[in-house]
Design a protein around this motif. Sequence first.
Motif, PDB file in Angstrom:
ATOM      1  N   LYS A  10       1.733  -7.063  13.398  1.00 34.10           N
ATOM      2  CA  LYS A  10       2.591  -6.666  12.157  1.00 34.10           C
ATOM      3  C   LYS A  10       1.604  -5.157  11.754  1.00 34.10           C
ATOM      4  O   LYS A  10       0.454  -5.258  11.868  1.00 34.10           O
ATOM      5  N   ASN A  11       2.306  -4.494  11.112  1.00 32.20           N
ATOM      6  CA  ASN A  11       1.690  -3.035  10.675  1.00 32.20           C
ATOM      7  C   ASN A  11       2.312  -2.868   9.196  1.00 32.20           C
ATOM      8  O   ASN A  11       3.301  -2.459   9.184  1.00 32.20           O
ATOM      9  N   SER A  12       1.239  -3.089   8.496  1.00 32.70           N
ATOM     10  CA  SER A  12       1.757  -3.056   7.120  1.00 32.70           C
ATOM     11  C   SER A  12       2.209  -1.641   6.392  1.00 32.70           C
ATOM     12  O   SER A  12       2.555  -1.179   5.706  1.00 32.70           O
ATOM     13  N   ARG A  13       1.337  -0.720   7.129  1.00 30.37           N
ATOM     14  CA  ARG A  13       1.687   0.791   6.659  1.00 30.37           C
ATOM     15  C   ARG A  13       2.744   1.225   6.841  1.00 30.37           C
ATOM     16  O   ARG A  13       3.526   1.839   6.172  1.00 30.37           O
ATOM     17  N   ASN A  15       5.477  -1.334   7.651  1.00 30.90           N
ATOM     18  CA  ASN A  15       6.291  -2.276   7.353  1.00 30.90           C
ATOM     19  C   ASN A  15       7.155  -2.619   8.558  1.00 30.90           C
ATOM     20  O   ASN A  15       8.448  -2.657   8.416  1.00 30.90           O
ATOM     21  N   GLN A  17       7.234  -5.562  11.987  1.00 30.82           N
ATOM     22  CA  GLN A  17       6.572  -6.708  12.806  1.00 30.82           C
ATOM     23  C   GLN A  17       7.242  -6.426  14.254  1.00 30.82           C
ATOM     24  O   GLN A  17       8.460  -6.388  14.495  1.00 30.82           O
ATOM     25  N   PHE A  36      -1.683  -1.923  13.954  1.00 26.00           N
ATOM     26  CA  PHE A  36      -0.758  -3.322  14.107  1.00 26.00           C
ATOM     27  C   PHE A  36      -2.340  -4.339  14.269  1.00 26.00           C
ATOM     28  O   PHE A  36      -3.141  -4.280  14.599  1.00 26.00           O
ATOM     29  N   LYS A  39      -0.871 -11.397  13.910  1.00 22.14           N
ATOM     30  CA  LYS A  39      -0.542 -12.257  13.097  1.00 22.14           C
ATOM     31  C   LYS A  39      -0.450 -13.795  13.590  1.00 22.14           C
ATOM     32  O   LYS A  39      -0.575 -14.516  12.657  1.00 22.14           O
ATOM     33  N   GLU A 120       7.938 -16.244  11.338  1.00 19.59           N
ATOM     34  CA  GLU A 120       8.500 -15.061  10.665  1.00 19.59           C
ATOM     35  C   GLU A 120       9.183 -15.609   9.263  1.00 19.59           C
ATOM     36  O   GLU A 120       9.488 -14.994   8.415  1.00 19.59           O
TER      37      GLU A 120
END
Length: 132
Positions: A10-13, A15, A17, A36, A39, A120
């Motif tokens: 996941k890359n929160s920056r 958003n 997955q 990334f 997770k 997920e």
Amino acid sequence: MDKKFKALFKNSRINIQVWQHITTNHTLDMTWADGFIQKTEWLQYVGKDDVDGIEIYEGDVFTFEYFENPHKTIKMIGTFVYGEDLGFDIEIYNNDQYLILRYINNGIFKNFKVIGNINETSDIVEKFAENQ
């Protein structure tokens, strides 16, 4: 034969997955993975595809039919887990019951259909139960 695995990153920056797939005979190239975070652990392919040809991995949630006898079929929901004796078990969630069965490819488990992954969509079992 090479074993197959997948893990969720996941890359929160931005958003997003993504599932990354590897085999035991493959070196993982992480140059794409800037930002990334992994997770999930690496989840193993169970050696079975669903009715649509989708590979089934540990943690995938699927519907299937259990042939209790030649005249009775039960529709269930479950997920594969790695068993203690290096095989796969099926964790089954059916009508507020939870049980684990040893998976043997002998024809009593049929028509697997992947409907999600517990990593997920953790509420997928409840959603399935509501639609039954």
